[in-house]
Design a protein around this motif. Structure first.
Motif, PDB file in Angstrom:
ATOM      1  N   UNK A  14       0.558  -7.008   1.411  1.00 57.07           N
ATOM      2  CA  UNK A  14       0.185  -7.506   2.731  1.00 57.07           C
ATOM      3  C   UNK A  14      -0.297  -8.945   2.706  1.00 57.07           C
ATOM      4  N   UNK A  15      -1.052  -9.296   3.748  1.00 59.05           N
ATOM      5  CA  UNK A  15      -1.537 -10.671   3.888  1.00 59.05           C
ATOM      6  C   UNK A  15      -2.421 -11.091   2.716  1.00 59.05           C
ATOM      7  N   UNK A  16      -3.223 -10.167   2.217  1.00 58.57           N
ATOM      8  CA  UNK A  16      -4.121 -10.489   1.115  1.00 58.57           C
ATOM      9  C   UNK A  16      -3.342 -10.964  -0.107  1.00 58.57           C
ATOM     10  N   UNK A  17      -2.326 -10.204  -0.508  1.00 52.90           N
ATOM     11  CA  UNK A  17      -1.540 -10.574  -1.681  1.00 52.90           C
ATOM     12  C   UNK A  17      -0.754 -11.869  -1.445  1.00 52.90           C
ATOM     13  N   UNK A  18      -0.252 -12.054  -0.220  1.00 49.70           N
ATOM     14  CA  UNK A  18       0.528 -13.258   0.084  1.00 49.70           C
ATOM     15  C   UNK A  18      -0.354 -14.504   0.029  1.00 49.70           C
ATOM     16  N   UNK A 217      -5.261 -17.340 -13.102  1.00 49.73           N
ATOM     17  CA  UNK A 217      -4.671 -17.218 -11.762  1.00 49.73           C
ATOM     18  C   UNK A 217      -3.469 -16.287 -11.784  1.00 49.73           C
ATOM     19  N   UNK A 218      -2.652 -16.360 -12.843  1.00 48.63           N
ATOM     20  CA  UNK A 218      -1.497 -15.464 -12.952  1.00 48.63           C
ATOM     21  C   UNK A 218      -1.938 -14.020 -13.160  1.00 48.63           C
ATOM     22  N   UNK A 219      -2.911 -13.808 -14.050  1.00 51.14           N
ATOM     23  CA  UNK A 219      -3.395 -12.451 -14.311  1.00 51.14           C
ATOM     24  C   UNK A 219      -4.027 -11.862 -13.054  1.00 51.14           C
ATOM     25  N   UNK A 220      -4.772 -12.678 -12.311  1.00 48.15           N
ATOM     26  CA  UNK A 220      -5.395 -12.212 -11.072  1.00 48.15           C
ATOM     27  C   UNK A 220      -4.336 -11.746 -10.077  1.00 48.15           C
ATOM     28  N   UNK A 221      -3.230 -12.462 -10.019  1.00 49.07           N
ATOM     29  CA  UNK A 221      -2.135 -12.071  -9.130  1.00 49.07           C
ATOM     30  C   UNK A 221      -1.473 -10.780  -9.582  1.00 49.07           C
ATOM     31  N   UNK A 222      -1.134 -10.700 -10.861  1.00 50.18           N
ATOM     32  CA  UNK A 222      -0.415  -9.534 -11.386  1.00 50.18           C
ATOM     33  C   UNK A 222      -1.264  -8.265 -11.294  1.00 50.18           C
ATOM     34  N   UNK A 223      -2.555  -8.387 -11.537  1.00 54.92           N
ATOM     35  CA  UNK A 223      -3.421  -7.212 -11.488  1.00 54.92           C
ATOM     36  C   UNK A 223      -3.712  -6.768 -10.063  1.00 54.92           C
ATOM     37  N   UNK A 224      -3.445  -7.629  -9.097  1.00 53.75           N
ATOM     38  CA  UNK A 224      -3.706  -7.274  -7.703  1.00 53.75           C
ATOM     39  C   UNK A 224      -2.488  -6.831  -6.935  1.00 53.75           C
ATOM     40  N   UNK A 225      -1.345  -6.697  -7.622  1.00 54.51           N
ATOM     41  CA  UNK A 225      -0.109  -6.275  -6.959  1.00 54.51           C
ATOM     42  C   UNK A 225       0.538  -5.150  -7.756  1.00 54.51           C
ATOM     43  N   UNK A 304      -8.882  -4.319   4.820  1.00 53.30           N
ATOM     44  CA  UNK A 304      -9.171  -4.954   6.103  1.00 53.30           C
ATOM     45  C   UNK A 304      -8.267  -6.165   6.332  1.00 53.30           C
ATOM     46  N   UNK A 305      -8.111  -7.009   5.307  1.00 49.73           N
ATOM     47  CA  UNK A 305      -7.257  -8.191   5.439  1.00 49.73           C
ATOM     48  C   UNK A 305      -5.799  -7.789   5.667  1.00 49.73           C
ATOM     49  N   UNK A 306      -5.382  -6.701   5.039  1.00 49.40           N
ATOM     50  CA  UNK A 306      -4.005  -6.231   5.193  1.00 49.40           C
ATOM     51  C   UNK A 306      -3.774  -5.473   6.502  1.00 49.40           C
TER      52      UNK A 306
END
Length: 558
Positions: A14-18, A217-225, A304-306
């Motif tokens: 959703x919006x959070x990941x984007x 930053x990359x790990x934060x993205x991968x772990x959140x998707x 909530x953000x999503x």
């Protein structure tokens, strides 16, 4: 393993990941130019010795008033073999006899010369200022550029393991925020460094922090998707690095003074640090380390953000604890560095994964250091070096989505290594064929870099991910330094560098056999997950492996 299903519950794309993806990609575009910035900030303009007769006409105005600058240059500076003024020598005494057209210039070698005792005069038609002109790093000091680059790379070697270790203990967000702010401060200070030694020290500290910014930053993205989004994230992450190289060519063309260029690529870090103040911590890491309350708070924020307000209101600590029961139980165990050495599964993955990264970067970086310039325009060359990676990385996106990690890595290495070895036997007169082979090698190694980002992240568990990733990063940065040193062996055997650049990828393709396949499988959260997956390394048990992980995740939800 139940985290992926929990992420599906609160919103996996959703919006959070984007928003997180956009922020991290912009940050990577900003960080990428620093690896190659010294191509411009440390460029060597045309230069010659300072000569009082030529550059301070007041001393002998009555003598030189009727002489052109070219004539004064002829009697003051000796010519090299290409009939161009020497850059590092001058005549000890003014050679007025050279004004006579009957005097042969070949006799210049018999005339007494001396070093540039009074400094140098630099051509400012391309660069108004570089660190070479700032501190006169030319002639006998020209190797100082290599020292500066080596010191910069050493910052990654020191900073990456330390920051990876701290990130697995204090979290992804705090260290990312701190290092982003530090990059802004250190980068800005570099622009005002009063001496070369201070400049090198600041660049060392800057690279130590920047490595953490890129990987966290990359790990934060991968772990959140969810895993199905990982190929897209990695592809965009790789493209953002290429975009950073393209951006560097444009910025260097606009800002020819190295102080201004340094400030332009450093000041935006202050803005990014403000944005990272509101970025969420990795929920996967919070759960893996037993911080249930914080994990619940972040999950509610994501929902909530999503736009899933009902989900955000219904989430409770009991639900989270029930769904992540196994992960919360294993989080009570404190992992130590000795487990990386003692555990055979972890040790094998670290050794093999490190060798893969070393071989790929060793060959690709070495070839980039040795490749001939694409033209006289250094700005256009930098622009093209970034552009040519786009088709390769876009193709790799489909490879990551539809092909296993082991076969794709093996093919990339075999193609690159074989082409490098073959290119040794291709005559230099066949320039077109050599260029085609080089582009094929560059394409294969660029593809490997993206595949390796996915593969290395999927190999290691959440509780040790940044620690092990920092070890992988340590070996790749070491490879970049060694590749530059290997090129110096050309004076002993002209083909030795290319032989080594070709052999390492071929040897690494064999090493792939000792790693498990991770394609289309959930990320492991613990060392136990790694050991379970390791039992299914053979291709014939892939379906059974997938069923085991899915059944495990299903039990965690029930």
């Amino acid at each position: 393993m139940a985290f992926d299903e929990l992420l599906e519950y609160v919103g996996k794309g959703g919006r959070f990941q984007i928003l997180n993806a956009i922020l991290c990609m912009l940050l990577n575009i900003l960080s990428s130019p620093h690896d190659f910035m010294e191509n411009f900030s440390s460029a060597t303009p045309a230069h010659r010795c300072y000569v009082q007769l030529l550059d301070n006409l007041t001393s002998e105005a009555n003598i030189t008033v009727n002489l052109t600058a070219e004539a004064l240059l002829r009697v003051s500076i000796p010519m090299d073999l290409n009939q161009k003024p020497e850059q590092c020598r001058r005549f000890r005494q003014t050679q007025w006899q050279l004004l006579n057209s009957n005097v042969s210039t070949t006799n210049n070698i018999d005339l007494e010369t001396e070093p540039c005792l009074d400094g140098w005069i630099y051509d400012q038609s391309v660069f108004t200022s570089t660190i070479r002109t700032e501190w006169n790093l030319v002639c006998e000091y020209q190797s100082f550029k290599s020292f500066a680059q080596a010191i910069y790379m050493a910052g990654f070697l020191v900073g990456s393991p330390l920051c990876g270790f701290l990130s697995d203990r204090v979290g992804r967000k705090p260290l990312l925020l701190f290092c982003c702010l530090a990059c802004g401060i250190l980068g800005t200070c570099c622009a005002f460094a009063p001496m070369f030694s201070i400049y090198c020290a600041l660049r060392f500290l800057f690279s130590a922090c920047m490595g953490t910014v890129q990987f966290n930053s990359l790990i934060l993205l991968l772990e959140g998707t969810s895993p199905k989004w990982h190929p897209t994230i990695i592809t965009v992450f790789g493209l953002s690095m290429s975009m950073g190289q393209v951006l560097l060519g444009g910025l260097a063309y606009m800002f020819r003074d190295w102080h201004i260029l340094q400030l332009v690529v450093s000041l935006p870090y202050f803005i990014f640090s403000l944005f990272f103040c509101v970025v969420s911590e990795s929920v996967r890491w919070l759960i893996a380390t037993g911080q249930t309350e914080r994990a619940l708070k972040e999950l509610k924020r994501i929902a909530y953000i999503n736009g899933n307000k009902d989900v955000a209101q219904s989430l409770t600590t009991e639900i989270l604890t029930y769904k992540m029961k196994e992960e919360l139980n294993t989080s009570e165990k404190q992992f130590k560095i000795k487990e990386i050495i003692v555990n055979p599964t972890v040790c094998r993955i670290v050794l093999c994964g490190s060798f893969l990264g070393f071989s790929g970067v060793f060959s690709s970086h070495g070839l980039m250091l040795d490749v001939q310039s694409l033209g006289d325009d250094i700005f256009l060359s930098q622009f093209l070096l970034g552009v040519v990676e786009f088709p390769s990385k876009l193709l790799t996106f489909f490879v990551i989505r539809h092909v296993g990690r082991r076969p794709s890595t093996t093919v990339s290495f075999l193609v690159a290594g074989s082409c490098i070895v073959v290119n040794i036997f291709v005559s230099k007169d066949m320039a077109t064929l050599r260029l085609i082979i080089f582009l094929l090698v560059k394409t294969s190694l660029a593809s490997f870099v993206m595949i390796y980002i996915a593969f290395s992240n999927e190999l290691v568990p959440t509780t040790l991910r940044l620690t092990l990733q920092s070890i992988f990063n340590l070996t790749t940065r070491s490879a970049a330094i060694f590749s530059a040193l290997v090129l110096a062996t050309r004076s002993y055997f002209v083909h030795l560098p290319m032989i080594l650049f070709g052999i390492f990828p071929i040897a690494a393709s064999i090493c792939v056999y000792f790693l498990p396949e991770t394609f289309n499988l959930p990320l492991p959260d613990t060392i136990e997950d790694m050991e379970k997956r390791d039992r299914f390394r053979n291709k014939g048990t892939r379906e059974k492996q997938r069923k085991v992980f899915l059944e495990q995740g299903h039990k965690n939800v029930l």
